[in-house]
Design a protein around this motif. Structure first.
Motif, PDB file in Angstrom:
ATOM      1  N   ALA A 127       0.835  -1.205   0.000  1.00 47.95           N
ATOM      2  CA  ALA A 127       0.000   0.000   0.000  1.00 47.95           C
ATOM      3  C   ALA A 127       0.872   1.259   0.000  1.00 47.95           C
ATOM      4  O   ALA A 127       0.595   2.210  -0.743  1.00 47.95           O
ATOM      5  CB  ALA A 127      -0.941  -0.010   1.200  1.00 47.95           C
ATOM      6  N   LEU A 128       1.912   1.275   0.818  1.00 48.52           N
ATOM      7  CA  LEU A 128       2.811   2.431   0.870  1.00 48.52           C
ATOM      8  C   LEU A 128       3.494   2.667  -0.471  1.00 48.52           C
ATOM      9  O   LEU A 128       3.565   3.808  -0.953  1.00 48.52           O
ATOM     10  CB  LEU A 128       3.876   2.220   1.952  1.00 48.52           C
ATOM     11  CG  LEU A 128       3.415   2.216   3.395  1.00 48.52           C
ATOM     12  CD1 LEU A 128       4.498   1.662   4.303  1.00 48.52           C
ATOM     13  CD2 LEU A 128       3.011   3.613   3.835  1.00 48.52           C
ATOM     14  N   LEU A 129       4.009   1.606  -1.070  1.00 47.73           N
ATOM     15  CA  LEU A 129       4.716   1.741  -2.342  1.00 47.73           C
ATOM     16  C   LEU A 129       3.769   2.096  -3.484  1.00 47.73           C
ATOM     17  O   LEU A 129       4.130   2.865  -4.380  1.00 47.73           O
ATOM     18  CB  LEU A 129       5.494   0.460  -2.652  1.00 47.73           C
ATOM     19  CG  LEU A 129       6.638   0.172  -1.668  1.00 47.73           C
ATOM     20  CD1 LEU A 129       7.191  -1.224  -1.880  1.00 47.73           C
ATOM     21  CD2 LEU A 129       7.728   1.220  -1.790  1.00 47.73           C
ATOM     22  N   ARG A 134       1.770   6.318  -7.191  1.00 47.98           N
ATOM     23  CA  ARG A 134       0.664   7.179  -7.631  1.00 47.98           C
ATOM     24  C   ARG A 134       1.025   8.657  -7.448  1.00 47.98           C
ATOM     25  O   ARG A 134       0.760   9.475  -8.322  1.00 47.98           O
ATOM     26  CB  ARG A 134      -0.617   6.869  -6.855  1.00 47.98           C
ATOM     27  CG  ARG A 134      -1.255   5.538  -7.126  1.00 47.98           C
ATOM     28  CD  ARG A 134      -1.918   5.431  -8.459  1.00 47.98           C
ATOM     29  NE  ARG A 134      -2.861   6.526  -8.689  1.00 47.98           N
ATOM     30  CZ  ARG A 134      -3.518   6.706  -9.814  1.00 47.98           C
ATOM     31  NH1 ARG A 134      -3.361   5.868 -10.810  1.00 47.98           N
ATOM     32  NH2 ARG A 134      -4.340   7.711  -9.972  1.00 47.98           N
ATOM     33  N   LEU A 135       1.604   8.983  -6.307  1.00 47.09           N
ATOM     34  CA  LEU A 135       1.986  10.376  -6.071  1.00 47.09           C
ATOM     35  C   LEU A 135       3.050  10.831  -7.070  1.00 47.09           C
ATOM     36  O   LEU A 135       3.006  11.964  -7.557  1.00 47.09           O
ATOM     37  CB  LEU A 135       2.480  10.563  -4.630  1.00 47.09           C
ATOM     38  CG  LEU A 135       1.385  10.475  -3.565  1.00 47.09           C
ATOM     39  CD1 LEU A 135       1.999  10.333  -2.179  1.00 47.09           C
ATOM     40  CD2 LEU A 135       0.456  11.679  -3.631  1.00 47.09           C
ATOM     41  N   HIS A 136       3.986   9.957  -7.389  1.00 45.70           N
ATOM     42  CA  HIS A 136       5.026  10.305  -8.357  1.00 45.70           C
ATOM     43  C   HIS A 136       4.438  10.510  -9.754  1.00 45.70           C
ATOM     44  O   HIS A 136       4.705  11.519 -10.399  1.00 45.70           O
ATOM     45  CB  HIS A 136       6.109   9.225  -8.401  1.00 45.70           C
ATOM     46  CG  HIS A 136       7.099   9.435  -9.497  1.00 45.70           C
ATOM     47  ND1 HIS A 136       8.104  10.364  -9.398  1.00 45.70           N
ATOM     48  CD2 HIS A 136       7.210   8.865 -10.711  1.00 45.70           C
ATOM     49  CE1 HIS A 136       8.804  10.351 -10.528  1.00 45.70           C
ATOM     50  NE2 HIS A 136       8.289   9.441 -11.332  1.00 45.70           N
ATOM     51  N   HIS A 137       3.658   9.553 -10.208  1.00 49.20           N
ATOM     52  CA  HIS A 137       3.176   9.585 -11.595  1.00 49.20           C
ATOM     53  C   HIS A 137       1.987  10.516 -11.812  1.00 49.20           C
ATOM     54  O   HIS A 137       1.840  11.076 -12.901  1.00 49.20           O
ATOM     55  CB  HIS A 137       2.803   8.172 -12.052  1.00 49.20           C
ATOM     56  CG  HIS A 137       3.988   7.264 -12.176  1.00 49.20           C
ATOM     57  ND1 HIS A 137       4.997   7.461 -13.090  1.00 49.20           N
ATOM     58  CD2 HIS A 137       4.335   6.157 -11.485  1.00 49.20           C
ATOM     59  CE1 HIS A 137       5.913   6.520 -12.967  1.00 49.20           C
ATOM     60  NE2 HIS A 137       5.534   5.714 -11.985  1.00 49.20           N
ATOM     61  N   ARG A 139       0.668  12.783  -9.129  1.00 51.94           N
ATOM     62  CA  ARG A 139       0.596  13.877  -8.158  1.00 51.94           C
ATOM     63  C   ARG A 139      -0.721  13.866  -7.381  1.00 51.94           C
ATOM     64  O   ARG A 139      -1.216  14.893  -6.942  1.00 51.94           O
ATOM     65  CB  ARG A 139       0.793  15.242  -8.815  1.00 51.94           C
ATOM     66  CG  ARG A 139       2.043  15.392  -9.642  1.00 51.94           C
ATOM     67  CD  ARG A 139       3.291  15.388  -8.758  1.00 51.94           C
ATOM     68  NE  ARG A 139       4.467  15.680  -9.549  1.00 51.94           N
ATOM     69  CZ  ARG A 139       5.379  14.771  -9.858  1.00 51.94           C
ATOM     70  NH1 ARG A 139       5.243  13.527  -9.453  1.00 51.94           N
ATOM     71  NH2 ARG A 139       6.438  15.087 -10.548  1.00 51.94           N
ATOM     72  N   ASP A 140      -1.289  12.667  -7.205  1.00 48.63           N
ATOM     73  CA  ASP A 140      -2.566  12.508  -6.525  1.00 48.63           C
ATOM     74  C   ASP A 140      -2.735  11.024  -6.176  1.00 48.63           C
ATOM     75  O   ASP A 140      -2.009  10.176  -6.693  1.00 48.63           O
ATOM     76  CB  ASP A 140      -3.705  12.960  -7.437  1.00 48.63           C
ATOM     77  CG  ASP A 140      -5.034  13.161  -6.713  1.00 48.63           C
ATOM     78  OD1 ASP A 140      -5.079  13.033  -5.467  1.00 48.63           O
ATOM     79  OD2 ASP A 140      -6.031  13.430  -7.397  1.00 48.63           O
ATOM     80  N   LEU A 141      -3.696  10.751  -5.316  1.00 44.85           N
ATOM     81  CA  LEU A 141      -4.052   9.374  -4.991  1.00 44.85           C
ATOM     82  C   LEU A 141      -5.475   9.133  -5.460  1.00 44.85           C
ATOM     83  O   LEU A 141      -6.380   9.901  -5.118  1.00 44.85           O
ATOM     84  CB  LEU A 141      -3.974   9.135  -3.475  1.00 44.85           C
ATOM     85  CG  LEU A 141      -2.598   9.278  -2.839  1.00 44.85           C
ATOM     86  CD1 LEU A 141      -2.700   9.151  -1.324  1.00 44.85           C
ATOM     87  CD2 LEU A 141      -1.629   8.258  -3.407  1.00 44.85           C
ATOM     88  N   ASP A 142      -5.682   8.077  -6.232  1.00 44.02           N
ATOM     89  CA  ASP A 142      -7.045   7.733  -6.635  1.00 44.02           C
ATOM     90  C   ASP A 142      -7.778   7.116  -5.446  1.00 44.02           C
ATOM     91  O   ASP A 142      -7.183   6.793  -4.418  1.00 44.02           O
ATOM     92  CB  ASP A 142      -7.045   6.814  -7.861  1.00 44.02           C
ATOM     93  CG  ASP A 142      -6.335   5.488  -7.619  1.00 44.02           C
ATOM     94  OD1 ASP A 142      -6.115   5.108  -6.451  1.00 44.02           O
ATOM     95  OD2 ASP A 142      -6.005   4.815  -8.612  1.00 44.02           O
ATOM     96  N   ASP A 143      -9.079   6.972  -5.583  1.00 42.41           N
ATOM     97  CA  ASP A 143      -9.891   6.471  -4.471  1.00 42.41           C
ATOM     98  C   ASP A 143      -9.512   5.051  -4.061  1.00 42.41           C
ATOM     99  O   ASP A 143      -9.524   4.720  -2.871  1.00 42.41           O
ATOM    100  CB  ASP A 143     -11.384   6.547  -4.824  1.00 42.41           C
ATOM    101  CG  ASP A 143     -11.876   7.984  -4.905  1.00 42.41           C
ATOM    102  OD1 ASP A 143     -11.219   8.881  -4.314  1.00 42.41           O
ATOM    103  OD2 ASP A 143     -12.917   8.204  -5.553  1.00 42.41           O
ATOM    104  N   ASP A 144      -9.164   4.200  -5.024  1.00 41.06           N
ATOM    105  CA  ASP A 144      -8.773   2.825  -4.681  1.00 41.06           C
ATOM    106  C   ASP A 144      -7.491   2.798  -3.844  1.00 41.06           C
ATOM    107  O   ASP A 144      -7.389   2.049  -2.874  1.00 41.06           O
ATOM    108  CB  ASP A 144      -8.587   1.981  -5.950  1.00 41.06           C
ATOM    109  CG  ASP A 144      -9.891   1.693  -6.666  1.00 41.06           C
ATOM    110  OD1 ASP A 144     -10.962   1.768  -6.010  1.00 41.06           O
ATOM    111  OD2 ASP A 144      -9.849   1.385  -7.874  1.00 41.06           O
ATOM    112  N   THR A 145      -6.517   3.626  -4.224  1.00 37.79           N
ATOM    113  CA  THR A 145      -5.269   3.693  -3.466  1.00 37.79           C
ATOM    114  C   THR A 145      -5.535   4.239  -2.062  1.00 37.79           C
ATOM    115  O   THR A 145      -4.979   3.745  -1.082  1.00 37.79           O
ATOM    116  CB  THR A 145      -4.229   4.558  -4.200  1.00 37.79           C
ATOM    117  OG1 THR A 145      -4.025   4.019  -5.519  1.00 37.79           O
ATOM    118  CG2 THR A 145      -2.903   4.595  -3.462  1.00 37.79           C
TER     119      THR A 145
END
Length: 186
Positions: A127-129, A134-137, A139-145
């Motif tokens: 989950a952390l990775l 997601r943050l790198h590619h 710049r946000d987190l989707d709802d599933d993440t």
């Protein structure tokens, strides 16, 4: 990690000496380098040329790592993933050394380069990775993440994770722009 092209190797701002960075930063760079198994930290001696900003940054960065709520092993996994994704040799080499001290073995460090889909991660590490990617590619987190993170992390840990990954993205940019060179092993 691949090294920058030969033309990119010289620092744009050389690490400062005692007069440029002051006694606190000069001593801190040496002590930190000794702890890390290197010479004085070039990052500290370069950023220390802007004393007020360096001291404020150091306080903030220290609250994320080593003084954060996430266990050191997990912080190091996130930092190494960011360093790998950014191709930041300075961050990578420095945090491989720190990661070993935090309990990461050679197989863990190799898996970091493979990403969250590699076999062997715990569900929490995955989950952390995933979040770091997601943050790198994006710049946000989707709802599933986000849902995946919330299965494993508290709200304060989620805040810290976002700030940790983003901080090391920022730091990789500064290191690249200033051409700060990796620290030589002692």
């Amino acid at each position: 990690m691949t090294a920058p092209a030969a033309r990119d190797r010289s620092p744009r701002i050389a690490p400062g000496g005692l007069r440029q960075v002051g006694p606190f930063t000069w001593l801190l760079a040496r002590i930190s380098g000794r702890i890390a198994g290197t010479g004085p930290l070039a990052l500290f001696l370069t950023l220390g040329r802007h004393r007020r900003l360096f001291h404020a940054w150091l306080w903030f960065a220290g609250r994320l790592m080593p003084g954060g709520r996430l266990p050191r092993r997990e912080s190091e996994l996130v930092i190494l993933r960011v360093a790998h994704l950014r191709g930041c040799r300075y961050e990578w080499e420095h945090h491989v050394r720190l990661g070993h001290r935090a309990g990461l073995g050679p197989a863990d460090i190799d898996r970091v380069t493979q990403g969250p889909g590699a076999e062997g991660w715990t569900p929490r590490e995955r989950a952390l990775l995933t979040a770091a990617d997601r943050l790198h590619h994006h710049r946000d987190l989707d709802d599933d993440t986000w849902r995946l993170l919330r299965e494993h992390l508290t709200e304060p840990e989620c805040i810290e994770l976002c700030m940790l990954a983003s901080h090391y993205e920022m730091l990789a940019t500064v290191i690249a722009a200033l051409r700060i060179q990796p620290d030589a092993p002692r």
